[in-house]
Design a protein around this motif. Sequence first.
Motif, PDB file in Angstrom:
ATOM      1  N   GLN A 177       0.966  -1.307  -0.168  1.00 39.27           N
ATOM      2  CA  GLN A 177       0.029  -0.239   0.348  1.00 39.27           C
ATOM      3  C   GLN A 177       0.850   1.621  -0.292  1.00 39.27           C
ATOM      4  O   GLN A 177       0.285   2.415  -0.351  1.00 39.27           O
ATOM      5  CB  GLN A 177      -1.084  -0.191   1.409  1.00 39.27           C
ATOM      6  N   ALA A 178       1.730   1.512   0.545  1.00 45.11           N
ATOM      7  CA  ALA A 178       3.118   2.297   0.829  1.00 45.11           C
ATOM      8  C   ALA A 178       3.694   2.676  -0.359  1.00 45.11           C
ATOM      9  O   ALA A 178       3.973   3.502  -0.962  1.00 45.11           O
ATOM     10  CB  ALA A 178       3.518   2.795   1.788  1.00 45.11           C
ATOM     11  N   SER A 179       3.449   1.572  -1.376  1.00 48.20           N
ATOM     12  CA  SER A 179       4.020   1.668  -2.555  1.00 48.20           C
ATOM     13  C   SER A 179       3.960   2.037  -3.239  1.00 48.20           C
ATOM     14  O   SER A 179       3.984   3.118  -4.828  1.00 48.20           O
ATOM     15  CB  SER A 179       5.163   0.290  -3.204  1.00 48.20           C
ATOM     16  N   LYS A 180       2.567   1.604  -3.275  1.00 49.53           N
ATOM     17  CA  LYS A 180       0.922   2.372  -4.571  1.00 49.53           C
ATOM     18  C   LYS A 180       0.899   3.338  -4.295  1.00 49.53           C
ATOM     19  O   LYS A 180       1.350   4.470  -5.131  1.00 49.53           O
ATOM     20  CB  LYS A 180      -0.349   1.375  -4.092  1.00 49.53           C
ATOM     21  N   LEU A 181       1.062   4.413  -2.792  1.00 50.55           N
ATOM     22  CA  LEU A 181       1.193   5.837  -1.954  1.00 50.55           C
ATOM     23  C   LEU A 181       1.812   6.542  -2.887  1.00 50.55           C
ATOM     24  O   LEU A 181       1.650   7.415  -3.727  1.00 50.55           O
ATOM     25  CB  LEU A 181       0.575   6.104  -1.498  1.00 50.55           C
ATOM     26  N   LEU A 182       3.394   6.189  -3.029  1.00 51.35           N
ATOM     27  CA  LEU A 182       4.204   6.991  -3.677  1.00 51.35           C
ATOM     28  C   LEU A 182       5.118   7.221  -4.627  1.00 51.35           C
ATOM     29  O   LEU A 182       4.458   7.842  -5.240  1.00 51.35           O
ATOM     30  CB  LEU A 182       5.412   5.864  -2.575  1.00 51.35           C
ATOM     31  N   VAL A 183       4.229   5.503  -5.531  1.00 48.23           N
ATOM     32  CA  VAL A 183       4.509   6.266  -6.756  1.00 48.23           C
ATOM     33  C   VAL A 183       3.155   6.951  -7.302  1.00 48.23           C
ATOM     34  O   VAL A 183       3.027   8.087  -8.495  1.00 48.23           O
ATOM     35  CB  VAL A 183       3.645   4.111  -7.713  1.00 48.23           C
ATOM     36  N   ALA A 184       2.086   6.702  -6.828  1.00 46.99           N
ATOM     37  CA  ALA A 184       0.754   7.553  -6.953  1.00 46.99           C
ATOM     38  C   ALA A 184       1.214   9.240  -6.461  1.00 46.99           C
ATOM     39  O   ALA A 184       0.835  10.507  -6.947  1.00 46.99           O
ATOM     40  CB  ALA A 184      -0.108   7.604  -5.987  1.00 46.99           C
ATOM     41  N   LEU A 185       1.830   9.540  -5.719  1.00 45.63           N
ATOM     42  CA  LEU A 185       2.463  10.643  -5.522  1.00 45.63           C
ATOM     43  C   LEU A 185       2.973  11.397  -6.210  1.00 45.63           C
ATOM     44  O   LEU A 185       3.222  12.617  -7.027  1.00 45.63           O
ATOM     45  CB  LEU A 185       3.821  10.748  -4.457  1.00 45.63           C
ATOM     46  N   TYR A 186       4.104  10.762  -6.358  1.00 48.19           N
ATOM     47  CA  TYR A 186       5.166  11.194  -7.966  1.00 48.19           C
ATOM     48  C   TYR A 186       4.919  11.081  -9.498  1.00 48.19           C
ATOM     49  O   TYR A 186       4.706  11.860 -10.319  1.00 48.19           O
ATOM     50  CB  TYR A 186       6.488  10.655  -7.936  1.00 48.19           C
ATOM     51  N   ALA A 187       3.501  10.287  -9.377  1.00 45.41           N
ATOM     52  CA  ALA A 187       3.009  10.551 -11.016  1.00 45.41           C
ATOM     53  C   ALA A 187       1.554  12.051 -10.909  1.00 45.41           C
ATOM     54  O   ALA A 187       2.124  12.846 -11.777  1.00 45.41           O
ATOM     55  CB  ALA A 187       1.790   9.139 -10.559  1.00 45.41           C
ATOM     56  N   SER A 188       1.669  12.178  -9.659  1.00 44.01           N
ATOM     57  CA  SER A 188       0.208  13.204  -9.243  1.00 44.01           C
ATOM     58  C   SER A 188       1.506  14.782  -9.748  1.00 44.01           C
ATOM     59  O   SER A 188       1.187  15.919  -9.870  1.00 44.01           O
ATOM     60  CB  SER A 188       0.155  13.738  -7.670  1.00 44.01           C
ATOM     61  N   ILE A 189       2.555  14.764  -9.279  1.00 48.52           N
ATOM     62  CA  ILE A 189       3.983  15.696  -9.392  1.00 48.52           C
ATOM     63  C   ILE A 189       3.858  15.872 -11.172  1.00 48.52           C
ATOM     64  O   ILE A 189       4.052  17.071 -11.485  1.00 48.52           O
ATOM     65  CB  ILE A 189       5.065  15.365  -8.514  1.00 48.52           C
ATOM     66  N   ALA A 190       4.093  14.777 -11.548  1.00 55.32           N
ATOM     67  CA  ALA A 190       4.796  14.541 -12.821  1.00 55.32           C
ATOM     68  C   ALA A 190       3.431  15.334 -14.062  1.00 55.32           C
ATOM     69  O   ALA A 190       3.207  15.593 -14.489  1.00 55.32           O
ATOM     70  CB  ALA A 190       4.476  13.481 -13.235  1.00 55.32           C
ATOM     71  N   ILE A 191       2.559  14.776 -13.336  1.00 52.99           N
ATOM     72  CA  ILE A 191       1.286  15.451 -14.140  1.00 52.99           C
ATOM     73  C   ILE A 191       0.934  17.048 -13.925  1.00 52.99           C
ATOM     74  O   ILE A 191       0.717  16.696 -14.819  1.00 52.99           O
ATOM     75  CB  ILE A 191      -0.604  14.538 -13.425  1.00 52.99           C
ATOM     76  N   GLY A 192       1.406  17.128 -12.728  1.00 52.49           N
ATOM     77  CA  GLY A 192       0.836  18.957 -13.192  1.00 52.49           C
ATOM     78  C   GLY A 192       1.850  19.157 -13.054  1.00 52.49           C
ATOM     79  O   GLY A 192       2.021  20.436 -13.652  1.00 52.49           O
ATOM     80  N   THR A 193       3.516  18.819 -13.710  1.00 51.34           N
ATOM     81  CA  THR A 193       4.137  19.590 -14.290  1.00 51.34           C
ATOM     82  C   THR A 193       4.187  19.179 -16.163  1.00 51.34           C
ATOM     83  O   THR A 193       4.079  20.890 -16.145  1.00 51.34           O
ATOM     84  CB  THR A 193       5.780  18.776 -13.556  1.00 51.34           C
ATOM     85  N   ALA A 194       3.490  18.383 -16.331  1.00 50.20           N
ATOM     86  CA  ALA A 194       2.606  18.925 -17.847  1.00 50.20           C
ATOM     87  C   ALA A 194       1.662  19.658 -17.963  1.00 50.20           C
ATOM     88  O   ALA A 194       1.627  19.917 -19.039  1.00 50.20           O
ATOM     89  CB  ALA A 194       2.131  17.375 -18.280  1.00 50.20           C
ATOM     90  N   MET A 195       1.108  20.004 -16.826  1.00 49.67           N
ATOM     91  CA  MET A 195      -0.396  20.870 -17.412  1.00 49.67           C
ATOM     92  C   MET A 195      -0.364  21.799 -17.791  1.00 49.67           C
ATOM     93  O   MET A 195      -0.455  22.917 -17.790  1.00 49.67           O
ATOM     94  CB  MET A 195      -1.799  20.891 -15.883  1.00 49.67           C
ATOM     95  N   THR A 196       1.709  23.021 -17.300  1.00 47.93           N
ATOM     96  CA  THR A 196       1.710  24.142 -17.563  1.00 47.93           C
ATOM     97  C   THR A 196       2.656  24.179 -18.048  1.00 47.93           C
ATOM     98  O   THR A 196       3.724  23.475 -16.994  1.00 47.93           O
ATOM     99  CB  THR A 196       0.997  25.427 -16.535  1.00 47.93           C
ATOM    100  N   PRO A 197       3.098  25.696 -18.464  1.00 46.21           N
ATOM    101  CA  PRO A 197       4.428  25.659 -18.594  1.00 46.21           C
ATOM    102  C   PRO A 197       5.112  26.317 -17.650  1.00 46.21           C
ATOM    103  O   PRO A 197       6.302  27.137 -17.751  1.00 46.21           O
ATOM    104  CB  PRO A 197       4.651  26.570 -20.208  1.00 46.21           C
ATOM    105  N   ILE A 198       4.515  26.922 -16.630  1.00 45.19           N
ATOM    106  CA  ILE A 198       5.319  27.853 -15.427  1.00 45.19           C
ATOM    107  C   ILE A 198       5.950  27.383 -15.186  1.00 45.19           C
ATOM    108  O   ILE A 198       6.134  25.741 -14.035  1.00 45.19           O
ATOM    109  CB  ILE A 198       4.062  28.117 -14.708  1.00 45.19           C
ATOM    110  N   ASN A 199       7.995  27.516 -15.020  1.00 46.62           N
ATOM    111  CA  ASN A 199       9.183  26.725 -14.353  1.00 46.62           C
ATOM    112  C   ASN A 199       9.377  25.119 -14.723  1.00 46.62           C
ATOM    113  O   ASN A 199       9.815  24.919 -14.340  1.00 46.62           O
ATOM    114  CB  ASN A 199       8.397  26.703 -12.903  1.00 46.62           C
ATOM    115  N   HIS A 200       8.737  24.772 -15.876  1.00 42.06           N
ATOM    116  CA  HIS A 200       8.737  23.564 -16.318  1.00 42.06           C
ATOM    117  C   HIS A 200       9.325  23.832 -17.193  1.00 42.06           C
ATOM    118  O   HIS A 200       8.779  24.562 -18.887  1.00 42.06           O
ATOM    119  CB  HIS A 200       7.123  22.681 -16.363  1.00 42.06           C
TER     120      HIS A 200
END
Length: 495
Positions: A177-200
């Motif tokens: 369960q901890a592994s799944k949540l960690l993957v979900a955490l960095y995946a969420s950060i990656a998705i947010g990064t893709a959504m805007t060009p601000i500082n990316h």
Amino acid sequence: MSNSISKGFKTSEIISIVISLLILALAVLNSAMQIGLFNIPTVTFSVLAIFASSLVLWLFVAIDWPSILCLICLGFLPEVTYGQIFQQSFGNTTFVFLFFTFLVTHALEQTSFLKRVSAWAINSAWAQVSPWRFVFAFLSVMLLISTFVSPTILFMIAFPIYEEVMTQFGLEKGDKQASKLLVALYASIAIGTAMTPINHVFAITAMGLYETAYGTAITNGQYMSFAVPAGLTIFLILLVSLKWIWRMDLSNVKLGEIASLSDLPKADKKEKAVVSIFSGVVALWLLPEVLGFILPGVAAFLKSAGIAFPPMIGSLVLAVVHVDGKPLVKLQEGISKGVFWPSLLIVAATLTLGSFLSNPDMGVITLIESFLTPLLVGLSPLLMVLVFILWAALQTNFSSNLVTVSVVTTIVITIAGSQVDLPINVAVVASLIGFMASLAYMTPPAMPYIAISIGSGWTTAKDALLYGFYLLLWSAASAVLVGYTLGSVFLSQLS
């Protein structure tokens, strides 16, 4: 604010600043009223005024922020664009954008604002009702913050919070369960990064390559008009998968406030000022799209000034405004600690390389045309887009993100500039390549946060690969079906 500024300067420096501003004000008055002072042409007088005011500031105040002010003033001269200024000073608008954006974001990262926003979401009464609400709040706030903060920096802030959450949940290293949540955490950060060009840097590099080739800029608002819906679709799929497909079990976890986010100091004057300035920079990026019908003159100016103008203004204000006798940002310190020079260097190399690769005299166009034409002829537009999207998706998960952007975007633009008639919107495809280059989910070489996650023992290389590949397929589908479909409508005026 004027009181804050005055506290940070000596009397002699304040006098010099006043003299400089009076010279500039005289130039503005002379230009607006067409007075023709000293029988000197208006534009000549303006140039001399900028030179004189800059000289006063350089000699008696400082050399850093007055230099930024000089560049800003030059952009107001008739028949002069900020693109020309950036070309003659720094060499490229994209380079300038990243440089000043790094500075502005560095100031934000020195405050407690990011942790404060996280605490607002995670420790809220709403999030404490159930484990799933808590997880939703945690991942959502990371998605939000990642839209304007570097993904690696955000992960370094989020990871200690994640470990504290695991302790709160009663989960240990090696727990699925901890592994799944960690993957979900960095995946969420990656998705947010893709959504805007601000500082990316990934999206900005792709947009810069398109602008270099076509002479037309893709604005932040245009990019976000299709990248945000595509990213939110992926995030929704992630949440659904986490609960019903990956079947993360939170039935035995215990909720409670995260201690490290409970004792944050109150926001001081410096933090409030920095957040206000950063918000103003973001607003200036988005205003051209909002003001198009209300204030067309202002919108036209901001569009012509380009994406590098807002962070340049923000950097100037951060350097000039003082709180408790100190500037919000010391430019020398910000440049040394806040600017990620390796990214700037590869962007400079990428943009220059792209211009040479797309130059017909170099022969690359002819070579690519002869090789790829038989493969592309007959493909439907969506299938053709899917080919480039999957290429970018897979390459970015096994190699450098910026190399992916450079190679795939340049080839798309090069093919479009050849005799091959591509029935696709190149501007949208180029942007989506930058979008996909942000979505690193699978392997340690893809992004530092994956290497850190696997090395921490909270997840494994196998989990990262399997869950990451699953998300990557959905991401490619969203980029094509949502991103390209909307982008083709919103950017129909671009080729």
